[in-house]
Design a protein around this motif. Structure first.
Motif, mmCIF file in Angstrom:
data_model
loop_
_atom_site.group_PDB
_atom_site.id
_atom_site.type_symbol
_atom_site.label_atom_id
_atom_site.label_comp_id
_atom_site.label_asym_id
_atom_site.label_seq_id
_atom_site.Cartn_x
_atom_site.Cartn_y
_atom_site.Cartn_z
ATOM 1 N N PRO A 37 0.836 -1.212 0.000
ATOM 2 C CA PRO A 37 0.000 0.000 0.000
ATOM 3 C C PRO A 37 0.870 1.261 0.000
ATOM 4 O O PRO A 37 1.884 1.316 0.695
ATOM 5 N N GLY A 38 0.504 2.218 -0.843
ATOM 6 C CA GLY A 38 1.198 3.514 -0.863
ATOM 7 C C GLY A 38 2.505 3.527 -1.639
ATOM 8 O O GLY A 38 3.218 4.539 -1.639
ATOM 9 N N VAL A 39 2.822 2.441 -2.344
ATOM 10 C CA VAL A 39 4.113 2.340 -3.017
ATOM 11 C C VAL A 39 4.182 3.236 -4.267
ATOM 12 O O VAL A 39 3.153 3.568 -4.864
ATOM 13 N N ARG A 40 5.419 3.633 -4.656
ATOM 14 C CA ARG A 40 5.659 4.264 -5.955
ATOM 15 C C ARG A 40 6.426 3.256 -6.798
ATOM 16 O O ARG A 40 7.167 2.407 -6.257
ATOM 17 N N THR A 41 6.280 3.349 -8.112
ATOM 18 C CA THR A 41 6.907 2.335 -8.974
ATOM 19 C C THR A 41 7.620 2.991 -10.150
ATOM 20 O O THR A 41 7.313 4.119 -10.537
ATOM 21 N N ALA A 42 8.573 2.235 -10.716
ATOM 22 C CA ALA A 42 9.176 2.620 -12.004
ATOM 23 C C ALA A 42 9.135 1.380 -12.883
ATOM 24 O O ALA A 42 9.585 0.300 -12.459
ATOM 25 N N ILE A 43 8.586 1.533 -14.076
ATOM 26 C CA ILE A 43 8.537 0.411 -15.019
ATOM 27 C C ILE A 43 9.767 0.465 -15.904
ATOM 28 O O ILE A 43 10.057 1.492 -16.523
ATOM 29 N N VAL A 44 10.492 -0.658 -15.977
ATOM 30 C CA VAL A 44 11.588 -0.786 -16.940
ATOM 31 C C VAL A 44 11.077 -1.702 -18.050
ATOM 32 O O VAL A 44 10.542 -2.796 -17.784
ATOM 33 N N THR A 45 11.231 -1.254 -19.289
ATOM 34 C CA THR A 45 10.747 -2.055 -20.407
ATOM 35 C C THR A 45 11.639 -1.805 -21.622
ATOM 36 O O THR A 45 12.581 -1.030 -21.555
ATOM 37 N N ASP A 46 11.368 -2.515 -22.735
ATOM 38 C CA ASP A 46 12.110 -2.193 -23.960
ATOM 39 C C ASP A 46 11.155 -1.586 -24.986
ATOM 40 O O ASP A 46 9.935 -1.597 -24.805
ATOM 41 N N ARG A 47 11.740 -1.069 -26.072
ATOM 42 C CA ARG A 47 10.929 -0.291 -27.025
ATOM 43 C C ARG A 47 9.802 -1.106 -27.641
ATOM 44 O O ARG A 47 8.682 -0.621 -27.801
ATOM 45 N N THR A 48 10.092 -2.357 -27.988
ATOM 46 C CA THR A 48 9.054 -3.177 -28.640
ATOM 47 C C THR A 48 7.926 -3.492 -27.667
ATOM 48 O O THR A 48 6.741 -3.366 -27.999
ATOM 49 N N VAL A 49 8.297 -3.890 -26.474
ATOM 50 C CA VAL A 49 7.268 -4.226 -25.480
ATOM 51 C C VAL A 49 6.473 -2.975 -25.122
ATOM 52 O O VAL A 49 5.243 -3.020 -24.959
#
Ligand SMILES: NC(=O)c1ccc[n+]([C@@H]2O[C@H](COP(=O)([O-])OP(=O)(O)OC[C@H]3O[C@@H](n4cnc5c(N)ncnc54)[C@H](O)[C@@H]3O)[C@@H](O)[C@H]2O)c1
Ligand SMILES: O=C(O)C(=O)C[C@@H](O)[C@H](O)[C@H](O)COP(=O)(O)O
Ligand SMILES: [Zn+2]
Length: 386
Positions: free
Chosen positions: A43-55
């Motif tokens: 609860p209350g978390v912040r996130t960062a998404i790591v992905t690649d260009r195609t995905v």
């Protein structure tokens, strides 16, 4: 082996690691539950998404929407697709972006992608502020059946595969089987090599099921979910018994001693995807086992036949540009294999077969018979070419 699942039920596989246990949630459409599940977990978390260009093109927006709907703030880091990102430079890019996004110790990194993104983002999370938790959202078949589970994270060195890394378990894995519909057929086949690996190394009944049903896995119905869930159960079992590869976990490296050397010899390029290297490596491991009299020639042929039926390369000469420097050279391949992480006091360790469905760890393997075997395989190619 259990019976195939009904198509629509999400399945939970538990990775039993005590206070670091986590769920693998497998099912069509489960990506939309990402935000809800992350909010429930933290609860209350912040996130960062790591992905690649195609995905990112296909799946970043649905992932971000799910997080936003659950009221979770998120930022994004998008890297180039492929092994080119599983490098020092890729790690620097991701780490600096996470620091710039002020991802704190109690926040979460989300790896949205194939094994490259999972290994890279997981390693960045492992070292960021000395350790931030992360969630795996695997989007390739390979990542759903293998790389998102078990906590091996890392990057390649030009001298060898995954030579820098850390064991860092995810806190949750969300494997949406529908996202595989956008995967290229070649990448789908490459990931299938790791599925077949579970049958070959420890489950003859699963291998026999794959021999009959492999083409249905591509179609996306219950066979796909069954194959993914069976693979995840197999891996979760091994990892929960031997998290840090002091024993049994090495079995999951079937085909990788040869395969990783071939990936290094091809410069971690799209001439040979990881799963394709595993397919060739698994065939060589079966043939080497037959040469040592551990299995019959028919067993080795059975393994190779299935991989060919699944559209995978099985021979050294199947690799694009095979004749180029480094590949058609037994000594160069031996030198690359000397960097394998299973090497102990300079001696090679191989995963070999006592039967289809029963792999064993062979330590202290003398280099000479391996070199002779590779030379035979190389000469076979030259004979074919002449
Ligand atoms: N940590 C582990 O236990 C473990 C296990 C197996 C493999 N690995 C590592 O995983 C890597 C290979 O993973 P991979 O085969 O997933 O490669 P990858 O991450 O490069 O993904 C393959 C390609 O498919 C694309 N892609 C991924 N998901 C997609 C989707 N849903 N739709 C369209 N395109 C999509 C990617 O952009 C990429 O171009 C290797 O580096 C290997 O060493 C790690
Ligand atoms: O999880 C494991 O353990 C494996 O060996 C799975 C392999 O499929 C995977 O390619 C892994 O990254 C190889 O590990 P490494 O220690 O040989 O780099
Ligand atoms: Zn692998």
């Amino acid at each position: 082996m259990t019976a195939p699942l009904k198509h629509s039920d999400p399945v939970n596989v538990d990775v039993a690691l005590g206070d670091r246990a986590y769920d693998i949630v497998i099912g069509r459409g489960v990506l939309s539950s990402l935000g809800e599940r992350v909010a429930a977990l933290r609860p209350g978390v912040r996130t960062a998404i790591v992905t690649d260009r195609t995905v990112a093109k296909y799946w970043l927006e649905p992932a971000e929407t799910s997080l936003a709907d659950a009221g979770i703030p998120t930022s994004r880091v998008v890297v180039e697709e492929g092994e080119i990102s599983k490098t020092y430079a890729g790690l620097e890019k991701v780490s600096e972006a996470l620091i710039a996004a002020k991802i704190e110790r109690n926040d979460l990194v989300i790896a949205l992608g194939g094994g490259v993104v999972g290994d890279l983002a997981g390693f960045a999370a492992a070292i960021l502020r000395r350790g931030v938790d992360f969630v795996q959202v695997p989007t390739s078949l390979l990542a759903q059946v293998d790389s998102s589970v078990g906590g091996k994270t890392g990057i390649n060195s030009p001298q060898g595969k995954n030579l820098l890394g850390a064991f860092h378990q995810p806190v949750l894995v969300i494997a949406d089987t529908a996202v595989l519909d956008t995967l290229s057929p070649r990448q789908f086949r490459a990931g299938y090599a790791e599925v077949a690996k579970y049958g070959v190394l420890g489950d003859e009944a699963f291998f026999a099921w794959l021999e009959k049903n492999h083409s249905d896995i591509v179609k996306g119905g219950s066979a796909r979910e069954h194959a993914i869930a069976t693979s995840c159960r197999a891996k979760a079992g091994v990892v929960s018994r031997d998290e840090r590869e002091t024993g049994e976990r090495a079995l999951l490296n079937l085909g990788h001693t040869f395969g990783h050397a071939l990936e290094a010899a091809t410069g971690f390029s799209d001439r040979l995807f990881h799963g394709e290297g595993v397919s060739i490596g698994m065939t060589l491991a079966a043939q080497f086992s037959a040469k040592l009299g551990m299995i019959g020639e028919a067993d080795a042929a059975r393994v190779e036949r299935h991989l060919i039926e699944a559209g995978l390369p099985t021979r050294l000469q199947d690799i694009a540009g095979f004749a180029q420097e480094g590949l058609a050279d037994a000594d160069a391949l031996m030198a690359l294999m000397a960097q394998d992480k299973k090497v102990k006091r300079g001696k090679l360790t191989f995963i070999l077969l006592e039967a289809v469905g029963r792999a064993v760890i062979a330590e202290d393997v003398e280099p000479a018979p391996v070199r002779d075997f590779l030379q035979e395989k190389l000469e076979h190619k030259l004979a074919l070419k002449a």
